[in-house]
Write a protein that holds these residues in place. Structure first.
Motif, mmCIF file in Angstrom:
data_model
loop_
_atom_site.group_PDB
_atom_site.id
_atom_site.type_symbol
_atom_site.label_atom_id
_atom_site.label_comp_id
_atom_site.label_asym_id
_atom_site.label_seq_id
_atom_site.Cartn_x
_atom_site.Cartn_y
_atom_site.Cartn_z
ATOM 1 N N GLY A 19 -4.831 6.674 32.357
ATOM 2 C CA GLY A 19 -6.123 6.457 31.726
ATOM 3 C C GLY A 19 -6.115 5.350 30.696
ATOM 4 N N GLN A 20 -5.049 4.539 30.650
ATOM 5 C CA GLN A 20 -4.971 3.449 29.701
ATOM 6 C C GLN A 20 -5.497 2.180 30.338
ATOM 7 N N GLU A 21 -5.916 1.240 29.471
ATOM 8 C CA GLU A 21 -6.378 -0.033 29.974
ATOM 9 C C GLU A 21 -5.184 -0.880 30.404
ATOM 10 N N PRO A 22 -5.281 -1.640 31.524
ATOM 11 C CA PRO A 22 -4.207 -2.541 31.905
ATOM 12 C C PRO A 22 -3.973 -3.562 30.797
ATOM 13 N N THR A 23 -2.750 -4.020 30.647
ATOM 14 C CA THR A 23 -2.422 -4.954 29.579
ATOM 15 C C THR A 23 -1.391 -5.949 30.069
ATOM 16 N N ALA A 24 -1.425 -7.170 29.517
ATOM 17 C CA ALA A 24 -0.434 -8.181 29.854
ATOM 18 C C ALA A 24 0.865 -7.954 29.100
ATOM 19 N N LEU A 25 0.822 -7.131 28.050
ATOM 20 C CA LEU A 25 2.012 -6.845 27.258
ATOM 21 C C LEU A 25 2.700 -5.591 27.785
ATOM 22 N N ASP A 26 3.994 -5.507 27.530
ATOM 23 C CA ASP A 26 4.791 -4.406 28.048
ATOM 24 C C ASP A 26 4.607 -3.148 27.203
ATOM 25 N N ARG A 27 4.182 -2.045 27.845
ATOM 26 C CA ARG A 27 4.029 -0.771 27.131
ATOM 27 C C ARG A 27 5.406 -0.103 27.042
ATOM 28 N N ALA A 28 6.124 -0.433 25.956
ATOM 29 C CA ALA A 28 7.502 0.032 25.826
ATOM 30 C C ALA A 28 7.710 0.953 24.629
ATOM 31 N N LEU A 29 6.712 1.070 23.741
ATOM 32 C CA LEU A 29 6.890 1.847 22.510
ATOM 33 C C LEU A 29 6.604 3.318 22.749
ATOM 34 N N THR A 30 7.577 4.155 22.397
ATOM 35 C CA THR A 30 7.379 5.604 22.412
ATOM 36 C C THR A 30 6.966 6.046 21.008
ATOM 37 N N THR A 31 6.631 7.332 20.875
ATOM 38 C CA THR A 31 6.241 7.847 19.553
ATOM 39 C C THR A 31 7.353 7.677 18.519
ATOM 40 N N PRO A 32 8.611 8.016 18.816
ATOM 41 C CA PRO A 32 9.668 7.809 17.810
ATOM 42 C C PRO A 32 9.851 6.344 17.418
ATOM 43 N N LEU A 33 9.809 5.422 18.397
ATOM 44 C CA LEU A 33 9.948 4.005 18.066
ATOM 45 C C LEU A 33 8.796 3.526 17.196
ATOM 46 N N LEU A 34 7.579 3.972 17.500
ATOM 47 C CA LEU A 34 6.421 3.597 16.699
ATOM 48 C C LEU A 34 6.518 4.186 15.292
ATOM 49 N N TYR A 35 6.998 5.426 15.192
ATOM 50 C CA TYR A 35 7.205 6.066 13.886
ATOM 51 C C TYR A 35 8.155 5.240 13.027
ATOM 52 N N PHE A 36 9.274 4.816 13.596
ATOM 53 C CA PHE A 36 10.238 4.023 12.838
ATOM 54 C C PHE A 36 9.700 2.628 12.545
ATOM 55 N N PHE A 37 8.877 2.088 13.455
ATOM 56 C CA PHE A 37 8.239 0.792 13.208
ATOM 57 C C PHE A 37 7.395 0.867 11.937
ATOM 58 N N ILE A 38 6.535 1.880 11.843
ATOM 59 C CA ILE A 38 5.657 2.020 10.681
ATOM 60 C C ILE A 38 6.465 2.346 9.434
ATOM 61 N N LEU A 39 7.407 3.281 9.547
ATOM 62 C CA LEU A 39 8.212 3.663 8.398
ATOM 63 C C LEU A 39 9.016 2.477 7.863
ATOM 64 N N GLY A 40 9.595 1.693 8.762
ATOM 65 C CA GLY A 40 10.366 0.529 8.339
ATOM 66 C C GLY A 40 9.508 -0.514 7.662
ATOM 67 N N ASP A 41 8.258 -0.656 8.108
ATOM 68 C CA ASP A 41 7.361 -1.633 7.501
ATOM 69 C C ASP A 41 6.891 -1.170 6.128
ATOM 70 N N VAL A 42 6.661 0.128 5.963
ATOM 71 C CA VAL A 42 6.213 0.648 4.667
ATOM 72 C C VAL A 42 7.371 0.662 3.670
ATOM 73 N N LEU A 43 8.539 1.133 4.112
ATOM 74 C CA LEU A 43 9.713 1.167 3.234
ATOM 75 C C LEU A 43 10.361 -0.213 3.211
ATOM 76 N N GLY A 44 9.644 -1.178 2.672
ATOM 77 C CA GLY A 44 10.133 -2.540 2.640
ATOM 78 C C GLY A 44 10.928 -2.848 1.390
ATOM 79 N N ALA A 45 11.153 -4.137 1.174
ATOM 80 C CA ALA A 45 11.973 -4.570 0.045
ATOM 81 C C ALA A 45 11.320 -4.259 -1.293
ATOM 82 N N GLY A 46 9.991 -4.070 -1.314
ATOM 83 C CA GLY A 46 9.288 -3.865 -2.574
ATOM 84 C C GLY A 46 9.753 -2.659 -3.363
ATOM 85 N N VAL A 47 10.193 -1.611 -2.679
ATOM 86 C CA VAL A 47 10.574 -0.391 -3.380
ATOM 87 C C VAL A 47 11.764 -0.616 -4.300
ATOM 88 N N TYR A 48 12.575 -1.616 -4.010
ATOM 89 C CA TYR A 48 13.756 -1.859 -4.832
ATOM 90 C C TYR A 48 13.423 -2.527 -6.161
#
Length: 469
Positions: A19-48
């Protein structure tokens, strides 16, 4: 070649079957990978470096502004969750604003995000080549920045799966370093050092408690931005309607818990004045506790900077790609690598601009406008959610209660009132440039549409004309 064509066809078939729209990009992200993507972006260098700045504005109770900032960020995150699951496209905020308000607003939103993203990558590249790296080796900052950005571009072009897997490792390192700070803070208290009383001290000689919390929350809010970049990879997520809300709210909750624990540990372990006066506040905790080599935090900071730059670079390139698909930027930016299906043209252009900014040194004057630019985008996204309620979308997407985007709008206005006038001037100058470019883009699209209509009318007239014989 046949195998690659088959792979692409298989990707399209799987997308249609779910039921997803066709895309030219590769649908490779799972929920855990996306979770770490967001977490890694939020927990950036600024916290130090963030904890010391918040302490200077709010007092010893650093955790209070961090909690307030998390709650404010969650308001806008709810709007992003609805729009990303309703319209899983790489354009993110630009695509949402285009749908809600038209191409002019879409261009302005996308331009603000692009400006913030590219400047952020350039600033992180200079940060990578600065004091943290000099703890190990002394090299020219400009040279390091260019090589650093070039390597990140290659990782980005390699593929979203490879990039996010590298992010998982880097995020584990970042969180591990912050966990060390929390453990060291607890150890200090257990051995009788530190002061728990500082955890309830709100306010400074210049500001009362309420003003101090609000001022500190603006700084703390900066530490939570980064979640907005994840909507630009929704098109590369296998099941965005299911995965995105879980990954987004889970990552923000995790980041909030980590930040609060770090704030509690740092404030209890180190006197507020000492914390506020340090450019490396977490290193002060390490020094107070002992037993951990100071260079360890230089290494962790380098990982954090590299990870933040990689994820922001991914966002910038996908945003440029998405804007180009919407006709807001040149169509050349939609070109993708045949095998990898990554937007190589958008990666090359955004990396080149980041290199230019890193070499000119103008990044320092623009870095303070990042929050303001993002608040402009967040205001448009929260408003777009309400406007796009007229479009029911596909069944099953996340739907935020109406009160959340309304409160999100109010939070953007509130935080914007706390930004200094000088920053406003720089931010408005960038927005003005985006506005002019948006007007030019819209005018060109209108002209092309008019020319197309004229050609269609001429073709129809020719068909209606009597034919000889």
């Amino acid at each position: 070649m046949a195998r690659r064509v088959g792979d692409r066809a298989g990707t399209r078939t799987r997308a249609q079957g779910t039921g997803q729209e066709p895309t030219a990009l590769d649908r490779a992200l799972t929920t855990p990978l996306l979770y770490f993507f967001i977490l890694g972006d939020v927990l950036g260098a600024g916290v130090y470096v963030l904890v010391g700045q918040v302490a200077a504005d709010a007092g010893g109770a650093v955790w209070v502004p961090l909690v307030v900032a998390l709650l404010l960020a969650l308001l806008t995150a709810a709007s992003y969750a609805e729009l990303a699951t309703k319209y899983p496209r790489a354009g993110g905020a630009s695509h949402y604003a285009t749908r809600a308000f038209g191409p002019f607003a879409g261009f302005v939103a996308g331009f603000c995000m692009l400006a913030a993203g590219i400047v952020s990558v350039a600033a992180l590249a200079r940060g990578f080549g600065g004091d943290y790296l000099s703890a190990f080796v002394a090299l020219p900052v400009g040279l390091v920045a260019v090589v650093f950005l070039g390597l990140l571009a290659l990782v980005n072009a390699r593929g979203i799966k490879e990039s996010t897997r590298a992010n998982v490792v880097a995020t584990v390192v970042e969180v591990g370093g912050l966990a060390v700070v929390v453990v060291l803070g607890a150890w200090l208290l257990l051995r009788g050092d530190g002061d728990l009383g500082r955890l309830t001290e709100l306010g400074t000689p210049e500001k009362g408690a309420a003003a101090a919390v609000l001022s500190g929350s603006v700084l703390a809010y900066y530490s939570f931005v980064g979640f907005e970049t994840s909507v630009n990879v929704a098109e590369e997520t296998r099941d965005p309607r299911r995965s995105y809300p879980r990954a987004l709210f889970g990552a923000l909750a995790t980041a909030g818990a980590v930040y609060v624990l770090v704030g509690l540990a740092a404030s209890a372990a180190v006197p507020t004045a000492q914390l506020a006066g340090s450019s490396g506040p977490l290193l002060e905790v390490v020094k107070e506790a002992g037993g951990v080599p100071p260079k360890l935090f230089s290494a962790i900071a380098l990982v954090a900077v590299a990870n933040g730059a990689l994820l922001t670079g991914i966002m910038s390139s996908r945003l440029a790609y998405g804007m180009a698909k919407d006709g807001l930027l040149p169509g050349t930016l939609t070109k993708v690598l045949p095998g990898r299906r990554t937007p190589w043209a958008a990666i090359a252009v955004t990396t080149g601009l980041a290199m230019l900014l890193a070499l000119t040194g103008s990044v320092a004057t623009l870095a303070s406008t990042l929050v303001l630019l993002l608040l402009v985008v967040f205001l448009m996204v929260n408003t777009a959610v309400l406007v796009l309620r007229r479009d029911p979308g596909k069944a099953g997407h996340f739907r935020a209660p109406v009160v959340l985007p309304v409160l999100g709008i109010a939070s953007c206005v509130l935080l914007a009132t706390q930004i200094e006038a000088a920053v406003w001037l720089r931010g408005l100058a960038i927005v003005a440039v985006g506005t002019v470019l948006a007007a030019i883009s819209v005018a060109r699209r209108s002209r092309r549409a008019g020319e197309g209509a004229e050609k269609e009318a001429d073709r129809g007239a020719d068909e209606d004309a009597p034919q000889p014989g």
